[in-house]
Design a protein around this motif. Structure first.
Motif, PDB file in Angstrom:
ATOM      1  N   LEU A   1       0.751  -1.193   0.101  1.00 49.54           N
ATOM      2  CA  LEU A   1      -0.041   0.055   0.054  1.00 49.54           C
ATOM      3  C   LEU A   1       0.853   1.156   0.140  1.00 49.54           C
ATOM      4  O   LEU A   1       1.900   1.299   0.864  1.00 49.54           O
TER       5      LEU A   1
ATOM      6  N   SER B   1      -3.666   5.774   1.032  1.00 48.99           N
ATOM      7  CA  SER B   1      -4.968   5.613   1.234  1.00 48.99           C
ATOM      8  C   SER B   1      -5.910   6.918   1.555  1.00 48.99           C
ATOM      9  O   SER B   1      -5.212   7.679   2.358  1.00 48.99           O
TER      10      SER B   1
ATOM     11  N   LEU C   1      -7.536   3.523  -2.756  1.00 48.23           N
ATOM     12  CA  LEU C   1      -5.988   2.703  -2.177  1.00 48.23           C
ATOM     13  C   LEU C   1      -5.216   2.863  -3.335  1.00 48.23           C
ATOM     14  O   LEU C   1      -5.552   2.466  -4.419  1.00 48.23           O
TER      15      LEU C   1
ATOM     16  N   PRO D   1      -8.059  -0.135   4.618  1.00 53.54           N
ATOM     17  CA  PRO D   1      -6.692   0.388   4.535  1.00 53.54           C
ATOM     18  C   PRO D   1      -5.975  -0.627   5.481  1.00 53.54           C
ATOM     19  O   PRO D   1      -4.873  -0.890   5.135  1.00 53.54           O
TER      20      PRO D   1
END
Length: 178
Positions: A31, A34, A58, A85
């Motif tokens: 990731l 977000s 995201l 997230p």
């Protein structure tokens, strides 16, 4: 990626870990960011949400053998997927995060493909040279009852990827050679 390009099939249920299995030593996603933002017309329409409704965004980076493979932006209903997230950051997987949010299975219902110049962010994240072209896929995923819950935009380096669309047994399948 061992010895050159890897085949990266994008199908109704393709997962990064399965798509590259046996082709790379390491693969994964992480990731990047977000946030919650107002839905633009495309995301609102794809998700069946009102214009400017809050959507969760995201941004993910996928790699194979340490090389950037793709950068994807995914949008979801912000209320339904408020915990996504944290689950994605913990697991490195949108699919695992969705399972933790109650979506155990889903299918790709639409994919469009276009080419454009890489943005400055794409140049950095994908380690591309200025002027590079990216192949962009726009996709919509739905639960098995046909309810759209996710739309995404994925950017691939055009000089590293070949996208191939196959049609078999009523299922549209898109594969990418990376």
């Amino acid at each position: 990626m061992r010895g050159g390009r890897s085949s990266y099939p994008l199908r109704g249920r393709t997962l990064l870990s399965h798509a590259l299995a046996g082709q790379t030593e390491t693969r994964g996603s992480r990731l990047l960011a977000s946030c919650t933002e107002a839905a633009v017309p495309w995301t609102a329409n794809a998700l069946g949400r009102p214009a400017a409704a809050p959507v969760l965004r995201l941004d993910m980076l996928s790699t194979a053998d340490g090389q950037p493979l793709s950068v994807a932006t995914h949008w979801f209903d912000a209320t339904r997927f408020a915990g996504l997230p944290a689950a994605v950051a913990r697991t490195g997987s949108v699919t695992a995060g969705l399972a933790a949010s109650g979506v155990d299975d889903y299918v790709r219902v639409e994919t469009t493909i276009e080419a454009c110049h890489a943005t400055p962010e794409d140049l950095e994240e994908l380690a591309l040279s200025p002027g590079a072209i990216v192949l962009v896929t726009h996709a919509v995923n739905a639960t098995l009852d046909g309810s759209a819950f996710q739309c995404s935009q994925t950017r691939f380096a055009a000089d590293r990827v070949t996208l191939q669309v196959n049609h078999e047994a009523g299922e549209d399948r898109v594969s990418a050679r990376v």
